[in-house]
Design a protein around this motif. Sequence first.
Motif, PDB file in Angstrom:
ATOM      1  N   HIS A  39      -9.954  -3.979 -11.761  1.00 33.57           N
ATOM      2  CA  HIS A  39      -8.650  -3.390 -12.001  1.00 33.57           C
ATOM      3  C   HIS A  39      -8.362  -2.278 -10.973  1.00 33.57           C
ATOM      4  O   HIS A  39      -7.291  -2.215 -10.375  1.00 33.57           O
ATOM      5  N   GLU A  40      -9.367  -1.424 -10.749  1.00 38.51           N
ATOM      6  CA  GLU A  40      -9.218  -0.298  -9.808  1.00 38.51           C
ATOM      7  C   GLU A  40      -8.963  -0.774  -8.387  1.00 38.51           C
ATOM      8  O   GLU A  40      -8.292  -0.114  -7.617  1.00 38.51           O
ATOM      9  N   LEU A  41      -9.558  -1.917  -8.014  1.00 39.38           N
ATOM     10  CA  LEU A  41      -9.347  -2.437  -6.662  1.00 39.38           C
ATOM     11  C   LEU A  41      -8.048  -3.226  -6.568  1.00 39.38           C
ATOM     12  O   LEU A  41      -7.399  -3.254  -5.538  1.00 39.38           O
ATOM     13  N   ARG A  42      -7.673  -3.880  -7.688  1.00 37.51           N
ATOM     14  CA  ARG A  42      -6.466  -4.700  -7.641  1.00 37.51           C
ATOM     15  C   ARG A  42      -5.211  -3.840  -7.483  1.00 37.51           C
ATOM     16  O   ARG A  42      -4.301  -4.177  -6.741  1.00 37.51           O
ATOM     17  N   ASN A  43      -5.193  -2.679  -8.188  1.00 34.44           N
ATOM     18  CA  ASN A  43      -4.001  -1.821  -8.119  1.00 34.44           C
ATOM     19  C   ASN A  43      -3.628  -1.433  -6.693  1.00 34.44           C
ATOM     20  O   ASN A  43      -2.520  -1.734  -6.254  1.00 34.44           O
ATOM     21  N   PRO A  44      -4.556  -0.789  -5.941  1.00 38.62           N
ATOM     22  CA  PRO A  44      -4.161  -0.432  -4.564  1.00 38.62           C
ATOM     23  C   PRO A  44      -3.865  -1.654  -3.706  1.00 38.62           C
ATOM     24  O   PRO A  44      -2.969  -1.614  -2.855  1.00 38.62           O
ATOM     25  N   LEU A  45      -4.571  -2.771  -3.957  1.00 40.56           N
ATOM     26  CA  LEU A  45      -4.296  -3.973  -3.166  1.00 40.56           C
ATOM     27  C   LEU A  45      -2.877  -4.477  -3.407  1.00 40.56           C
ATOM     28  O   LEU A  45      -2.179  -4.867  -2.469  1.00 40.56           O
ATOM     29  N   SER A  46      -2.432  -4.442  -4.692  1.00 40.55           N
ATOM     30  CA  SER A  46      -1.054  -4.908  -4.940  1.00 40.55           C
ATOM     31  C   SER A  46      -0.048  -3.972  -4.288  1.00 40.55           C
ATOM     32  O   SER A  46       0.983  -4.419  -3.778  1.00 40.55           O
ATOM     33  N   VAL A  47      -0.348  -2.647  -4.327  1.00 45.41           N
ATOM     34  CA  VAL A  47       0.596  -1.722  -3.687  1.00 45.41           C
ATOM     35  C   VAL A  47       0.645  -1.989  -2.179  1.00 45.41           C
ATOM     36  O   VAL A  47       1.715  -2.006  -1.571  1.00 45.41           O
ATOM     37  N   LEU A  48      -0.541  -2.235  -1.573  1.00 46.95           N
ATOM     38  CA  LEU A  48      -0.569  -2.522  -0.129  1.00 46.95           C
ATOM     39  C   LEU A  48       0.220  -3.797   0.171  1.00 46.95           C
ATOM     40  O   LEU A  48       0.981  -3.862   1.132  1.00 46.95           O
ATOM     41  N   GLN A  49       0.052  -4.818  -0.671  1.00 41.80           N
ATOM     42  CA  GLN A  49       0.780  -6.069  -0.469  1.00 41.80           C
ATOM     43  C   GLN A  49       2.287  -5.828  -0.562  1.00 41.80           C
ATOM     44  O   GLN A  49       3.062  -6.306   0.272  1.00 41.80           O
TER      45      GLN A  49
END
Length: 267
Positions: A39-49
Amino acid sequence: MANNDTTLSEFPSQVFPDDHRQKPNAIDQLHRVTAILAHELRNPLSVLQAGIDLMDDDANDEHSLKKLFQTQVQQMTRLVEDLLDLSRSADGRVRVKRRPIDLLPRLNDAIKSVEQVVAQRNQRITINVTSEPLWLNGDPQRIVQIFTNLLSNASKYSEQGTEIVVSVARVENDTIEIRVCDHGIGIDAEDLAIVFDFFSQVKTSDSLAHSDGGLGIGLGLVRTLVQMHGGSAWATSEGIGKGSEFVVRLPSCEPQLSDQGRDQSVE
Ligand code: ADP
Protein backbone atom coordinates in the motif's frame (compact mmCIF):
# COMPACT_ATOMS: atom_id res chain seq x y z
CA MET A 1 35.57 -0.98 18.82
CA ALA A 2 36.39 2.75 18.78
CA ASN A 3 34.39 4.86 21.20
CA ASN A 4 32.67 6.89 18.52
CA ASP A 5 31.72 4.00 16.28
CA THR A 6 28.76 2.11 17.60
CA THR A 7 26.90 -0.85 16.12
CA LEU A 8 23.41 -1.91 16.97
CA SER A 9 24.39 -5.31 18.36
CA GLU A 10 24.80 -3.56 21.70
CA PHE A 11 21.04 -2.98 21.77
CA PRO A 12 19.43 -6.24 20.64
CA SER A 13 16.55 -6.12 23.11
CA GLN A 14 15.13 -2.95 21.57
CA VAL A 15 14.86 -4.44 18.11
CA PHE A 16 12.40 -7.20 18.84
CA PRO A 17 11.29 -6.63 22.44
CA ASP A 18 9.96 -9.67 24.31
CA ASP A 19 7.21 -7.83 26.10
CA HIS A 20 5.50 -6.42 23.03
CA ARG A 21 1.87 -5.92 24.02
CA GLN A 22 0.49 -6.25 20.51
CA LYS A 23 2.87 -8.93 19.26
CA PRO A 24 1.02 -10.96 16.63
CA ASN A 25 2.32 -14.34 15.45
CA ALA A 26 4.98 -14.30 12.72
CA ILE A 27 2.65 -15.16 9.80
CA ASP A 28 0.06 -12.53 10.79
CA GLN A 29 2.86 -10.01 11.16
CA LEU A 30 4.30 -10.88 7.75
CA HIS A 31 0.86 -10.53 6.13
CA ARG A 32 0.24 -7.21 7.80
CA VAL A 33 3.66 -5.81 6.94
CA THR A 34 3.46 -7.01 3.32
CA ALA A 35 0.00 -5.49 2.87
CA ILE A 36 1.04 -2.16 4.36
CA LEU A 37 4.28 -2.14 2.39
CA ALA A 38 2.44 -2.77 -0.89
CA HIS A 39 0.00 0.00 0.00
CA GLU A 40 2.81 2.41 0.98
CA LEU A 41 4.60 1.82 -2.33
CA ARG A 42 1.46 1.87 -4.46
CA ASN A 43 0.37 5.33 -3.25
CA PRO A 44 3.45 7.26 -4.42
CA LEU A 45 3.57 5.17 -7.60
CA SER A 46 0.00 6.13 -8.50
CA VAL A 47 0.76 9.79 -7.81
CA LEU A 48 3.87 9.55 -10.04
CA GLN A 49 1.80 7.91 -12.78
CA ALA A 50 -0.86 10.62 -12.52
CA GLY A 51 1.93 13.23 -12.75
CA ILE A 52 3.33 11.61 -15.89
CA ASP A 53 -0.15 11.67 -17.46
CA LEU A 54 -0.44 15.37 -16.60
CA MET A 55 2.84 16.12 -18.43
CA ASP A 56 1.00 15.74 -21.73
CA ASP A 57 -1.18 18.67 -20.80
CA ASP A 58 0.57 22.00 -21.45
CA ALA A 59 -1.55 23.69 -18.81
CA ASN A 60 0.48 22.04 -16.01
CA ASP A 61 3.60 23.91 -15.15
CA GLU A 62 6.89 22.11 -14.82
CA HIS A 63 7.63 23.51 -11.39
CA SER A 64 4.54 22.04 -9.66
CA LEU A 65 5.06 18.69 -11.39
CA LYS A 66 8.67 18.62 -10.24
CA LYS A 67 7.57 19.33 -6.65
CA LEU A 68 4.99 16.57 -6.83
CA PHE A 69 7.57 14.09 -8.11
CA GLN A 70 10.12 15.15 -5.51
CA THR A 71 7.74 14.61 -2.59
CA GLN A 72 6.75 11.14 -3.76
CA VAL A 73 10.32 10.07 -4.50
CA GLN A 74 11.44 11.35 -1.08
CA GLN A 75 8.65 9.39 0.58
CA MET A 76 9.63 6.17 -1.19
CA THR A 77 13.33 6.72 -0.54
CA ARG A 78 12.67 7.19 3.18
CA LEU A 79 10.60 4.02 3.30
CA VAL A 80 13.26 1.99 1.51
CA GLU A 81 15.99 3.40 3.79
CA ASP A 82 13.96 2.55 6.90
CA LEU A 83 13.48 -0.99 5.57
CA LEU A 84 17.21 -1.37 4.94
CA ASP A 85 17.96 -0.13 8.45
CA LEU A 86 15.43 -2.54 9.89
CA SER A 87 17.10 -5.45 8.14
CA ARG A 88 20.55 -4.20 9.24
CA SER A 89 19.28 -3.85 12.80
CA ALA A 90 18.31 -7.52 12.96
CA ASP A 91 21.97 -8.56 12.77
CA GLY A 92 23.70 -5.56 14.30
CA ARG A 93 24.86 -3.85 11.10
CA VAL A 94 23.45 -0.39 11.84
CA ARG A 95 26.41 1.89 12.43
CA VAL A 96 26.75 5.42 13.69
CA LYS A 97 29.95 7.35 13.04
CA ARG A 98 30.16 10.08 15.62
CA ARG A 99 32.10 13.32 15.68
CA PRO A 100 31.49 16.75 17.22
CA ILE A 101 28.73 18.48 15.27
CA ASP A 102 26.55 21.54 15.62
CA LEU A 103 22.95 20.37 16.17
CA LEU A 104 21.09 23.30 14.60
CA PRO A 105 22.15 22.87 10.93
CA ARG A 106 21.06 19.20 11.22
CA LEU A 107 17.69 20.17 12.67
CA ASN A 108 17.27 22.62 9.79
CA ASP A 109 18.12 19.83 7.31
CA ALA A 110 15.45 17.63 8.90
CA ILE A 111 12.92 20.47 8.67
CA LYS A 112 13.85 21.02 5.01
CA SER A 113 13.36 17.37 4.19
CA VAL A 114 9.72 17.44 5.36
CA GLU A 115 8.92 20.98 4.27
CA GLN A 116 7.11 20.02 1.07
CA VAL A 117 4.82 17.51 2.76
CA VAL A 118 4.18 19.98 5.58
CA ALA A 119 3.36 22.74 3.07
CA GLN A 120 1.04 20.45 1.10
CA ARG A 121 -0.85 19.77 4.32
CA ASN A 122 -1.00 23.48 5.02
CA GLN A 123 0.87 22.95 8.27
CA ARG A 124 3.78 24.98 9.62
CA ILE A 125 6.84 24.26 11.72
CA THR A 126 8.03 26.73 14.33
CA ILE A 127 11.40 26.35 16.03
CA ASN A 128 12.35 27.77 19.45
CA VAL A 129 16.05 27.65 20.22
CA THR A 130 18.31 29.06 22.91
CA SER A 131 21.06 31.35 21.65
CA GLU A 132 23.89 29.30 23.19
CA PRO A 133 25.84 26.85 21.01
CA LEU A 134 24.42 23.33 21.00
CA TRP A 135 27.01 20.74 20.01
CA LEU A 136 27.00 16.99 20.37
CA ASN A 137 29.10 14.01 19.50
CA GLY A 138 26.93 12.61 16.72
CA ASP A 139 26.59 11.06 13.29
CA PRO A 140 25.23 13.97 11.20
CA GLN A 141 23.13 11.79 8.86
CA ARG A 142 21.65 9.79 11.72
CA ILE A 143 20.77 12.96 13.65
CA VAL A 144 18.92 14.25 10.56
CA GLN A 145 17.20 10.84 10.22
CA ILE A 146 15.98 10.93 13.85
CA PHE A 147 14.34 14.33 13.50
CA THR A 148 13.04 13.74 9.99
CA ASN A 149 11.16 10.72 11.34
CA LEU A 150 9.72 12.66 14.28
CA LEU A 151 8.70 15.64 12.13
CA SER A 152 7.21 13.45 9.45
CA ASN A 153 5.10 11.66 12.08
CA ALA A 154 4.07 14.96 13.65
CA SER A 155 2.74 16.02 10.26
CA LYS A 156 1.21 12.64 9.35
CA TYR A 157 -0.69 12.27 12.62
CA SER A 158 -2.05 15.82 12.65
CA GLU A 159 -4.84 17.45 10.73
CA GLN A 160 -4.23 19.93 7.94
CA GLY A 161 -3.43 23.50 8.96
CA THR A 162 -1.97 22.67 12.37
CA GLU A 163 1.32 23.82 13.88
CA ILE A 164 4.33 21.70 14.82
CA VAL A 165 6.67 23.22 17.38
CA VAL A 166 10.29 22.18 17.79
CA SER A 167 11.95 23.40 21.00
CA VAL A 168 15.62 23.01 21.72
CA ALA A 169 17.21 23.78 25.07
CA ARG A 170 20.07 22.75 27.28
CA VAL A 171 18.94 20.85 30.36
CA GLU A 172 21.49 20.28 33.07
CA ASN A 173 25.02 21.15 31.97
CA ASP A 174 25.76 18.42 29.51
CA THR A 175 22.43 17.45 27.93
CA ILE A 176 20.48 18.89 24.99
CA GLU A 177 16.73 18.37 24.96
CA ILE A 178 14.75 18.52 21.72
CA ARG A 179 10.95 18.46 21.84
CA VAL A 180 8.76 17.91 18.79
CA CYS A 181 5.25 18.92 19.73
CA ASP A 182 2.16 18.55 17.54
CA HIS A 183 -1.55 19.30 17.87
CA GLY A 184 -2.57 16.03 16.27
CA ILE A 185 -4.47 12.89 17.16
CA GLY A 186 -2.60 12.29 20.41
CA ILE A 187 -1.68 8.96 22.00
CA ASP A 188 -3.59 7.01 24.62
CA ALA A 189 -1.73 6.82 27.97
CA GLU A 190 -1.45 3.02 27.80
CA ASP A 191 0.11 3.17 24.32
CA LEU A 192 2.86 5.67 25.20
CA ALA A 193 5.11 2.84 26.31
CA ILE A 194 4.83 0.84 23.08
CA VAL A 195 4.99 3.43 20.30
CA PHE A 196 8.77 3.02 20.08
CA ASP A 197 8.55 -0.75 19.62
CA PHE A 198 9.12 -2.03 16.07
CA PHE A 199 5.82 -2.77 14.26
CA SER A 200 3.70 -1.17 16.95
CA GLN A 201 0.73 0.71 15.62
CA VAL A 202 -1.65 1.98 18.16
CA LYS A 203 -5.43 1.89 17.94
CA THR A 204 -5.84 5.61 17.46
CA SER A 205 -3.94 5.81 14.20
CA ASP A 206 -5.63 2.70 12.77
CA SER A 207 -9.04 4.17 13.35
CA LEU A 208 -8.06 7.58 12.04
CA ALA A 209 -9.15 8.45 8.53
CA HIS A 210 -5.51 8.57 7.39
CA SER A 211 -5.17 6.24 4.43
CA ASP A 212 -1.43 5.75 4.87
CA GLY A 213 -1.09 3.24 7.68
CA GLY A 214 2.69 3.26 8.02
CA LEU A 215 4.88 0.26 8.75
CA GLY A 216 5.70 0.95 12.38
CA ILE A 217 9.46 1.09 11.85
CA GLY A 218 10.29 4.80 12.17
CA LEU A 219 10.08 5.24 15.94
CA GLY A 220 11.88 1.94 16.59
CA LEU A 221 14.78 3.31 14.56
CA VAL A 222 14.55 6.67 16.33
CA ARG A 223 14.90 5.05 19.74
CA THR A 224 17.71 2.76 18.59
CA LEU A 225 19.68 5.62 17.02
CA VAL A 226 19.15 7.93 19.99
CA GLN A 227 20.41 5.22 22.35
CA MET A 228 23.41 4.61 20.11
CA HIS A 229 24.21 8.30 20.69
CA GLY A 230 24.05 7.79 24.46
CA GLY A 231 20.67 9.54 24.72
CA SER A 232 17.08 8.71 25.51
CA ALA A 233 13.71 9.27 23.82
CA TRP A 234 10.14 9.15 25.05
CA ALA A 235 6.66 10.39 24.17
CA THR A 236 4.05 12.26 26.17
CA SER A 237 0.45 13.09 25.36
CA GLU A 238 -2.49 14.35 27.33
CA GLY A 239 -4.63 11.84 25.47
CA ILE A 240 -6.53 11.19 22.27
CA GLY A 241 -7.14 14.36 20.27
CA LYS A 242 -4.82 16.40 22.46
CA GLY A 243 -1.58 16.23 20.47
CA SER A 244 1.71 14.52 21.26
CA GLU A 245 5.18 15.53 22.27
CA PHE A 246 8.27 13.49 21.42
CA VAL A 247 11.27 14.27 23.59
CA VAL A 248 14.88 13.41 22.72
CA ARG A 249 17.78 13.99 25.10
CA LEU A 250 21.33 13.79 23.81
CA PRO A 251 24.62 14.36 25.61
CA SER A 252 26.29 17.60 24.50
CA CYS A 253 29.95 18.28 23.82
CA GLU A 254 32.21 21.34 23.61
CA PRO A 255 31.78 23.47 20.43
CA GLN A 256 34.60 22.91 17.93
CA LEU A 257 35.09 26.23 16.19
CA SER A 258 37.84 27.08 13.72
CA ASP A 259 40.31 29.91 14.39
CA GLN A 260 37.90 32.21 12.52
CA GLY A 261 35.09 31.22 14.89
CA ARG A 262 33.35 29.12 12.21
CA ASP A 263 31.55 25.84 12.66
CA GLN A 264 33.82 23.19 11.11
CA SER A 265 31.25 20.44 11.38
CA VAL A 266 29.14 21.43 8.38
CA GLU A 267 30.24 19.66 5.20
P1 ADP B 1 4.45 4.49 11.35
O1 ADP B 1 4.22 5.96 11.44
O2 ADP B 1 5.08 4.06 10.08
O3 ADP B 1 3.22 3.69 11.70
P2 ADP B 1 6.26 4.78 13.59
O4 ADP B 1 7.18 3.77 14.21
O5 ADP B 1 6.87 6.05 13.14
O6 ADP B 1 5.52 4.03 12.43
O7 ADP B 1 5.14 5.10 14.66
C1 ADP B 1 4.53 4.04 15.38
C2 ADP B 1 3.12 4.44 15.80
O8 ADP B 1 3.19 5.47 16.80
C3 ADP B 1 2.29 5.03 14.68
O9 ADP B 1 1.66 4.04 13.90
C4 ADP B 1 1.29 5.87 15.43
O10 ADP B 1 0.25 5.04 15.93
C5 ADP B 1 2.08 6.36 16.65
N1 ADP B 1 2.62 7.73 16.45
C6 ADP B 1 3.86 8.07 16.03
N2 ADP B 1 4.01 9.42 16.00
C7 ADP B 1 2.83 9.94 16.41
C8 ADP B 1 2.35 11.28 16.61
N3 ADP B 1 3.11 12.36 16.38
N4 ADP B 1 1.07 11.42 17.07
C9 ADP B 1 0.30 10.34 17.33
N5 ADP B 1 0.69 9.06 17.16
C10 ADP B 1 1.94 8.85 16.71
